[in-house]
Scaffold this motif. Sequence first.
Motif, PDB file in Angstrom:
ATOM      1  N   LYS A  49      16.327 -34.145  32.834  1.00 17.19           N
ATOM      2  CA  LYS A  49      15.752 -34.565  34.112  1.00 17.19           C
ATOM      3  C   LYS A  49      14.855 -35.786  33.930  1.00 17.19           C
ATOM      4  O   LYS A  49      14.895 -36.729  34.736  1.00 17.19           O
ATOM      5  N   GLY A  51      15.166 -37.983  31.552  1.00 13.11           N
ATOM      6  CA  GLY A  51      16.078 -39.094  31.308  1.00 13.11           C
ATOM      7  C   GLY A  51      16.703 -39.618  32.587  1.00 13.11           C
ATOM      8  O   GLY A  51      16.925 -40.829  32.738  1.00 13.11           O
ATOM      9  N   HIS A  52      16.979 -38.715  33.525  1.00 13.75           N
ATOM     10  CA  HIS A  52      17.511 -39.140  34.825  1.00 13.75           C
ATOM     11  C   HIS A  52      16.496 -40.002  35.567  1.00 13.75           C
ATOM     12  O   HIS A  52      16.849 -41.020  36.174  1.00 13.75           O
ATOM     13  N   TYR A  53      15.223 -39.598  35.507  1.00 11.95           N
ATOM     14  CA  TYR A  53      14.180 -40.401  36.141  1.00 11.95           C
ATOM     15  C   TYR A  53      14.055 -41.776  35.484  1.00 11.95           C
ATOM     16  O   TYR A  53      13.771 -42.772  36.152  1.00 11.95           O
ATOM     17  N   MET A  54      14.259 -41.817  34.167  1.00 11.13           N
ATOM     18  CA  MET A  54      14.106 -43.067  33.425  1.00 11.13           C
ATOM     19  C   MET A  54      15.388 -43.897  33.399  1.00 11.13           C
ATOM     20  O   MET A  54      15.465 -44.898  32.689  1.00 11.13           O
ATOM     21  N   LYS A  55      16.411 -43.469  34.144  1.00 14.10           N
ATOM     22  CA  LYS A  55      17.687 -44.196  34.246  1.00 14.10           C
ATOM     23  C   LYS A  55      18.419 -44.270  32.909  1.00 14.10           C
ATOM     24  O   LYS A  55      19.089 -45.258  32.593  1.00 14.10           O
ATOM     25  N   ILE A  56      18.295 -43.210  32.097  1.00  7.94           N
ATOM     26  CA  ILE A  56      18.999 -43.148  30.818  1.00  7.94           C
ATOM     27  C   ILE A  56      20.302 -42.384  31.020  1.00  7.94           C
ATOM     28  O   ILE A  56      20.305 -41.322  31.654  1.00  7.94           O
ATOM     29  N   PRO A  57      21.422 -42.868  30.507  1.00  7.02           N
ATOM     30  CA  PRO A  57      22.702 -42.177  30.697  1.00  7.02           C
ATOM     31  C   PRO A  57      22.649 -40.743  30.175  1.00  7.02           C
ATOM     32  O   PRO A  57      22.089 -40.484  29.099  1.00  7.02           O
ATOM     33  N   ARG A 204       3.337 -44.904  38.493  1.00  7.91           N
ATOM     34  CA  ARG A 204       4.797 -44.836  38.543  1.00  7.91           C
ATOM     35  C   ARG A 204       5.432 -45.501  37.332  1.00  7.91           C
ATOM     36  O   ARG A 204       6.498 -45.094  36.877  1.00  7.91           O
ATOM     37  N   ARG A 205       4.771 -46.505  36.795  1.00  3.46           N
ATOM     38  CA  ARG A 205       5.363 -47.255  35.693  1.00  3.46           C
ATOM     39  C   ARG A 205       5.035 -46.668  34.322  1.00  3.46           C
ATOM     40  O   ARG A 205       5.873 -46.687  33.409  1.00  3.46           O
TER      41      ARG A 205
END
Length: 270
Positions: A49, A51-57, A204-205
């Motif tokens: 989850k 990783g999904h937030y961090m745009k990782i495949p 956020r960052r």
Amino acid sequence: MTFKGLRLNVVTEFVAGIIIPGDPLANVTFKVYGYITQYQALLLISDLKLGHYMKIPPRAMFVTQLVGTIVAGIVNYLTANYLMNNIPNICTPKNTRWTCPNANVFFSASIIWGAIGPIKMFGKGSIYSPLLYGFLIGALIPIPFWLLMKKFPNVKWLKYIHFPIMLSATGMIPPAPAGSYPSWLLAGFIFNYILIRHARSWWRRYAYVFSAAMDCGVAFGVLIIFFMLQNNGLEFPTWWGSGGQTGDGCPLSHANYSGIIPRDHTIFVG
């Protein structure tokens, strides 16, 4: 909040204690297969989850988690063997720096739920039998506040009263010491109340990255303190920040039920 799933820790111990009474090893084995597998699955989902937030495949995240699990399993085994063979009085009350709280909780649970069993420990006539009402109280206590929230939808503070989340923190007390809670509360208040309101763009960052950095910093700090200092016989000065004379900040932690520390009780700090 979405990470707070239903954990089967006490449930598996309770069920195993009834099915297989008097066998602590069987109880622990049942707990490992029934609870630890679920707990590790929740950790895996939490990482995916994030990783999904961090745009990782997802595939890259899964491979990373798989490799990390293999490496961690080997490193943990080697580290445990090294510590058991090189730390005097490890996992005993005489060594206040290496008390092995997680292992002690596992051992205590095997005795309570396995060797003694829930029927003898919490059955009729036991002084601990009233604790079973906790199951009923835990099931009923959220209902009044849920009804109040439905009846008064304009009262905003009611939506923040979430007893499953609030009470789940108490499940960390064994083995987490009570002193951990103020630091958790302070960090959570700063990041999830102050910064999110006054520095949302920064939050956020960098919030997730900073959280991971603090975890890594603690891990590296422990390695440096142990291998460079304690392992070479170098100790920090004894003061309240390092646990005082007893090493754990609690003068009565080694006392008996009357509050008296036995004269022959020696404490190894190191």
